[in-house]
Design a protein around this motif. Structure first.
Motif, PDB file in Angstrom:
ATOM      1  N   VAL A 294      35.209  38.258  39.667  1.00  0.00           N
ATOM      2  CA  VAL A 294      36.602  38.458  40.078  1.00  0.00           C
ATOM      3  C   VAL A 294      36.729  39.767  40.854  1.00  0.00           C
ATOM      4  O   VAL A 294      37.372  39.839  41.910  1.00  0.00           O
ATOM      5  CB  VAL A 294      37.534  38.459  38.840  1.00  0.00           C
ATOM      6  CG1 VAL A 294      38.952  38.858  39.229  1.00  0.00           C
ATOM      7  CG2 VAL A 294      37.514  37.084  38.171  1.00  0.00           C
TER       8      VAL A 294
ATOM      9  N   SER B 124      46.881  38.911  44.773  1.00  0.00           N
ATOM     10  CA  SER B 124      46.483  38.762  43.369  1.00  0.00           C
ATOM     11  C   SER B 124      47.683  38.841  42.418  1.00  0.00           C
ATOM     12  O   SER B 124      48.569  39.668  42.571  1.00  0.00           O
ATOM     13  CB  SER B 124      45.485  39.876  43.005  1.00  0.00           C
ATOM     14  OG  SER B 124      45.284  39.886  41.617  1.00  0.00           O
TER      15      SER B 124
ATOM     16  N   ALA C  91      41.115  48.293  38.445  1.00  0.00           N
ATOM     17  CA  ALA C  91      42.221  47.745  39.238  1.00  0.00           C
ATOM     18  C   ALA C  91      42.660  48.740  40.308  1.00  0.00           C
ATOM     19  O   ALA C  91      42.847  48.391  41.478  1.00  0.00           O
ATOM     20  CB  ALA C  91      43.396  47.395  38.323  1.00  0.00           C
TER      21      ALA C  91
ATOM     22  N   ASP D  36      46.893  39.010  39.169  1.00  0.00           N
ATOM     23  CA  ASP D  36      46.289  39.596  37.972  1.00  0.00           C
ATOM     24  C   ASP D  36      47.181  40.752  37.489  1.00  0.00           C
ATOM     25  O   ASP D  36      47.505  41.654  38.261  1.00  0.00           O
ATOM     26  CB  ASP D  36      44.883  40.109  38.305  1.00  0.00           C
ATOM     27  CG  ASP D  36      44.160  40.576  37.047  1.00  0.00           C
ATOM     28  OD1 ASP D  36      43.307  39.819  36.558  1.00  0.00           O
ATOM     29  OD2 ASP D  36      44.469  41.684  36.547  1.00  0.00           O
TER      30      ASP D  36
ATOM     31  N   THR E   7      44.438  40.226  32.024  1.00  0.00           N
ATOM     32  CA  THR E   7      43.660  40.466  33.244  1.00  0.00           C
ATOM     33  C   THR E   7      42.334  39.717  33.213  1.00  0.00           C
ATOM     34  O   THR E   7      41.815  39.386  32.146  1.00  0.00           O
ATOM     35  CB  THR E   7      43.376  41.980  33.410  1.00  0.00           C
ATOM     36  OG1 THR E   7      42.673  42.180  34.641  1.00  0.00           O
ATOM     37  CG2 THR E   7      42.507  42.499  32.276  1.00  0.00           C
ATOM     38  N   LYS E   8      41.807  39.445  34.407  1.00  0.00           N
ATOM     39  CA  LYS E   8      40.491  38.822  34.516  1.00  0.00           C
ATOM     40  C   LYS E   8      39.457  39.808  35.071  1.00  0.00           C
ATOM     41  O   LYS E   8      38.356  39.432  35.460  1.00  0.00           O
ATOM     42  CB  LYS E   8      40.559  37.609  35.451  1.00  0.00           C
ATOM     43  CG  LYS E   8      41.457  36.481  34.949  1.00  0.00           C
ATOM     44  CD  LYS E   8      40.727  35.625  33.894  1.00  0.00           C
ATOM     45  CE  LYS E   8      41.654  34.577  33.279  1.00  0.00           C
ATOM     46  NZ  LYS E   8      42.552  35.185  32.247  1.00  0.00           N
ATOM     47  N   LEU E   9      39.824  41.065  35.122  1.00  0.00           N
ATOM     48  CA  LEU E   9      38.964  42.034  35.803  1.00  0.00           C
ATOM     49  C   LEU E   9      37.682  42.367  35.050  1.00  0.00           C
ATOM     50  O   LEU E   9      36.803  43.025  35.597  1.00  0.00           O
ATOM     51  CB  LEU E   9      39.732  43.332  36.085  1.00  0.00           C
ATOM     52  CG  LEU E   9      40.844  43.236  37.134  1.00  0.00           C
ATOM     53  CD1 LEU E   9      41.451  44.600  37.378  1.00  0.00           C
ATOM     54  CD2 LEU E   9      40.319  42.646  38.439  1.00  0.00           C
TER      55      LEU E   9
END
Lengths: 686, 686
Positions: free
Chosen positions: B479, B494, B386, B496, B472-474
């Motif tokens: 993504v 974002s 991130a 997120d 989170t979608k990281l």
């Protein structure tokens, strides 16, 4: 003596400043207090506060606060008692405890309380016994004479006698205590409230802990009579007001040599810090495994965290070059004065060098000593019990003066209390900590070390720990009692795996202890004594002795400080605690406190900071005003106080206490402990 | 320059002794080797070994061992690759891996290999850029010029250019590498065999690890052509034989100032040691929770344990007063020589004092820097991703020379590889480590710190970490790719939660980084450079530069040592491994090894100790004989080598390697890796 000092022109050299000082009761600087605050304690005042002070043998302080044996201390000082009295079904650490009448007070399995009733100077006798000796013979003679003096003094199980070391061996006193072993829990708040703020807030201020507990000493099935007690003050204290703290600071090294301080910084503290921080990481994660794991772990974890933070503070103080520079200067000054005086020059010849050499020997020995003998390799209550039984079998048949110190007659009541306590020993936690210790042992000494091989064989630490903990029967008090009473024959015949292990390692453990005592401890003590005598000759007793878990009195004022340019106020309030509540541990107030909004005015003082010079061991110390009345309860110091091990810094060093007003408000309005409130009120001065 | 040195009468002053030295290839002391061993490497020899050497950008060394891109390194150097390629169903760390043909080799998601093809002295250019500057402007100009030089040099994604610092800033070189980002796993033994003996045996000897792995660099979907490689020796080495190690020692501080060493001892190392030891305790206990937890944790745990043990060794070296005494003496000598020479006196005026002052500023800043910026407060791969995305969005639009160094054009291939790697990120472990970091953050800075409050709000570290990791979608590469390609707008938009957190803390994290860089790093660098130039003027380059993860060659001999009066033999054998097997981790041999008894003669050498001067970063380095043929694979040093960070002690400092003979025997008879054996044999010198 005075002529000698005058000849050196040094009588005016007072090394301590302002509120610095952990004074023995026989040398309290009343005049200095008078000069600063206009009030000088009289001898009667001093006697009364001394007799109202209590020592908890486990390492805390306390006070009598009623004529009927009621004792005030910190929750954290009797936390292990609360834990011992808990079970998965009845979790007193979580819920807190209040005995609505004295008959329902619960006996603590392993708490001993002492009241100091007499102090005698036995320096001459000790010096005679060690005259002309050095090294191991010095140490042996010193310990034997201590045991002799103590045994002569201890006329029954309710008398405890300790020869205590003052001024780093410059003086020895015999302290005679009234001993109480029937100590019962009367009140404890919830652990989360006692330790509100947890590790993050520990040694910090502003602070909102309610670290309070009341126990009672009993005799012959009745609350003991304690005519000397500290009455509760009718009013709270104000900012700037003079306050006294009477308690048992555990240890300081303000007069230690520079070599010893460097050894602490470079060797001893790093060793212990690394041990504790890994243990902390393990215990925290272990405690997350289940609610029951949390229950059995949290008290031990808290102790580890507290020790870790305290030692880290110490290390940081020593890592600050200005502190050591100051110490080097002071030592150089002392050396110069000593060298300038032929008698002192002769009496201290080689002393500093011998200290340095002993520390060089200690450097490689320290991990071995700590792991094999001092518990680090065998982190387990069950192992400790096994070792005590094995050693008791060997030691008790010996003449008293030849025994290891902890097995001499004077120590037997405490030893019996420990061995025969009725307290649960959680298996899961035992396995975890013993595994930890055995792993450390193997890592530090190496897998090829003969001691490690003898302990582990081809087992892994985890498997061995599990086999030992699940295989032993030592959690059963009856088993321990029969081994204790059966003596050598019973212990030799035992096939209990923990006893077998303790037997197996004892020869080597004793050997490393002997090596430590003969080559390190003896040299440090003997030379510490020589240097201390020289220091006394140069500076007199105008200073106070380093702390040795003996009763001390000090004075100070309620006062905040400046932290990075920001003023820290001296008081916190109940309202502040409510604000700090986040609902998440360790900032989660218990229901008693949440429900109390409206019942207690939010501006009611809760905790406070003062300039009193205290340190670990002072926990539970009463704080009194100039009338000798209770106005607070010491439970901590701020971060700056941690360096107080080596030096007191008046600008920032602060003691932290629960206010007397806050304690009473809590008992009355939050916990409904009306019986205790009435007892305290009845004991108030008219 | 020579006249100047002759004038000082110092040309004969060679500070290094015997095998000490991590030499750059352009200044290798061939004559000294000849004197000691009767053999002097020629320029062709040096070029050939250099081009056969490989750097793994993650922090290891390696070598080409065939013309078809086959690379030998340690298992622990590509352990994270093996882990990335594993799943609960297919646990390659546990089972090991062998690709029976090159097409089945598996691509490592985040390994980059570099081959040093050119070295250019750019000292004059760097000095011109920083001329007359000090403090932050010096640092800014230095970094900008580095970026400029590197960008001019890097003509494509397969070229990597780094300006490297040598002689503590006395010299700057431009290192041009051929870059390989398609690196595929060909062979790895079982992790328990690579790390046989685990933490207890780590940095110890006798040792029985088979810490070996083979990867292959590919280009355009084919094994890369690597005409420069190191042929396998036909015969093993003998005790006393001359051997060379070519690799990338990560860092030494042998020329550091005393103030910097004391800072390491008192501040930096204690901080990191305490962090790592608590983390270790947590991870070990966490890994015991379930087999799957063990699977996802063991590699990370091993890295933490390795780092911890290495740093503990360093700390112990610094805590040994004789080492620092020696350093103080050397520094005093240099100061005296500098003061005696007007030009040098002027050029170094105030340098030592400025270093001391910068370290005083660093002392309180260090925990803040490490927690907010350097990862300690946010121990999480997902957070790191991130932050990289947030910063990439800010940095990439800037002119190249103004970016943070890790976002400059030359670094983009590595950055893209990291951000877009296809590798699993285990949630459970992420929650545990992020909780750990956030707890540390709060404990260290205090619950009332504004940064801490901004991060935690009213959440607990554990709850926040869980919410972030599960929210989170990281973990999805797509993504990350869309955020990377979407730039500032995408990142700003974002929601997120991990991106939101990274955005929230970035201003303060950058601020503390800037404070560190401007007031500490810049001053240390600038004055380090001034002192280094003076040292070069006094002593010349007869010494070698401190290690900086740049390619070095050193020489030594196969040799044991005396440990506490006991001789440690230089070789261990396969038979010794079988004897050491206890069946319990970490002394449990895998089935491949247990089944091999009888297939490999027990006297076959497995590991060996040599006097080569190596340090962390040298892992995976090839060891060659005087013909330049592979006879071993460095994978460790002994405990004494850890102090090599500060000084090489010839009596006890030892490198530890797997023998070439042992590697071949293992591949052939234990793992049936016939294809690789044939490839190595084919590549043998005739």
């Amino acid at each position: 003596m005075h002529r000698f000092l005058l000849a050196l022109g040094l009588l005016l050299c007072l090394p301590s400043r302002a509120e610095e000082g952990m004074w023995t009761y026989d040398a309290f600087p009343s005049e200095a207090v008078k000069k600063a605050y206009g009030f000088a304690p009289t001898q009667a005042w001093l006697d009364s506060v001394r007799l109202g002070s209590v020592r908890l043998a486990g390492g805390c302080s306390a006070s009598f606060v009623s004529p009927n044996g009621l004792v005030m201390t910190n929750h954290h000082c009797i936390r292990s008692c609360v834990e011992d009295l808990s079970s998965p079904q009845k979790d007193l650490l979580a819920t807190g405890f209040f005995a609505p009448e004295s008959q329902s007070e619960l006996r603590c399995p392993k708490v001993e309380a002492n009241q100091l009733v007499e102090m005698t100077d036995v320096t001459a006798r000790m010096n005679t016994a060690t005259k002309g000796l050095s090294g191991a013979p010095f140490n042996t003679a010193l310990k034997a004479e201590m045991t002799k003096v103590e045994t002569e003094c201890a006329t029954g199980p309710d008398v405890r006698c300790d020869v205590v070391t003052l001024y780093n061996g410059g003086k020895y006193h015999l302290y005679k205590y009234r001993r109480f072993q029937d100590v019962r829990l009367a009140f404890a708040p919830e652990f989360p409230m006692a330790s509100f703020g947890g590790d993050p807030d520990n040694f910090n201020f502003p602070r909102y802990g309610f670290d309070v507990a009341f126990v009672r000493v009993w005799e012959n099935g009745q609350p003991a009579k304690t005519p000397h007690y500290l009455p509760w003050a009718k009013q709270g204290v104000k900012e700037g007001e003079l306050v006294f703290v009477s308690g048992h600071p555990g240890g300081t090294e303000r007069k230690g040599s520079v070599a010893e301080l460097e050894f602490q910084r470079d060797v001893a503290l790093p060793y212990t810090l690394l041990y504790l921080s890994e243990l902390r990481g393990m215990l925290r994660e272990f405690s997350q495994g289940s609610p029951e794991r949390l229950r059995i772990t949290r008290s031990h974890l808290r102790s580890v965290e507290n020790g870790l933070k305290a030692l880290r503070g110490r290390h940081q103080a020593l890592a600050d070059s200005s502190l050591l520079a100051q110490k080097r200067k002071a030592e150089a000054e002392l050396r110069a004065k000593v060298l300038a005086h032929p008698k002192l020059k002769a009496s201290t010849a080689g002393a500093w060098d011998e200290v340095t050499q002993a520390l060089e020997l200690y450097r490689p020995l320290l991990p071995e000593y700590r792991l094999k003998e001092a518990g680090d390799g065998f982190q387990s209550e069950l192992f400790t019990l096994a070792r005590q039984l094995v050693r008791a079998a060997d030691e008790l048949p010996k003449p008293n003066a030849e025994r290891l110190r902890e097995y001499t007659e004077g120590q037997l009541p405490a030893l019996r209390q420990q061995l025969l306590r009725e307290a649960p020993i959680p298996q899961d936690l035992e396995v975890a900590t013993l595994t930890f210790g055995l792993n450390r042992l193997r890592e530090t000494l190496g897998a090829d070390d003969s001691f490690v091989k003898a302990v582990l064989g081809r087992e892994s630490p985890a498997d061995l720990a599990r086999a030992l903990v699940t295989g032993t029967k030592l959690q059963d008090v009856k088993v321990r009692q029969s081994l204790l009473e059966g003596g050598k024959a019973a212990v030799e015949a035992s096939q209990d795996p923990m006893i077998v292990l303790a037997r197996k390692v004892d020869t080597e453990a004793r050997a490393v202890r002997k090596r430590y005592e003969d080559t390190v401890e003896a040299v440090l003590k003997r030379n510490g004594e020589r240097l201390a005598q020289a220091r006394l000759a140069v500076y007199g007793t105008s200073g106070y002795p380093d702390a040795t878990f003996t009763l001390r009195l000090n004075y100070g004022a309620v006062k905040g400080w400046q932290e990075n340019g920001r003023a820290v106020a001296p008081f916190t309030t109940f309202g502040g605690a409510w604000e700090r509540h986040t609902g998440k541990d360790p900032f989660k107030l218990p229901d008693t406190w949440l429900a109390a909004r409206g019942k207690v005015p939010p501006e009611t003082p809760l905790d406070m900071a003062t300039t009193n010079d205290i340190i670990g061991g002072n926990s539970g110390s009463p704080m009194v005003n100039k009338d000798g009345h209770v106005v607070g309860l010491i439970f901590d110091g701020n971060l700056h106080s941690l360096g107080g091990r080596y030096a007191y810094v008046p600008e920032t060093n602060r003691a932290v206490a629960v206010t007397g007003v806050g304690i009473l408000a809590g008992l009355e309005h939050l916990y409904g402990a009306q019986r205790l409130v009435e007892e305290l009120r009845a004991a108030q001065a008219p």
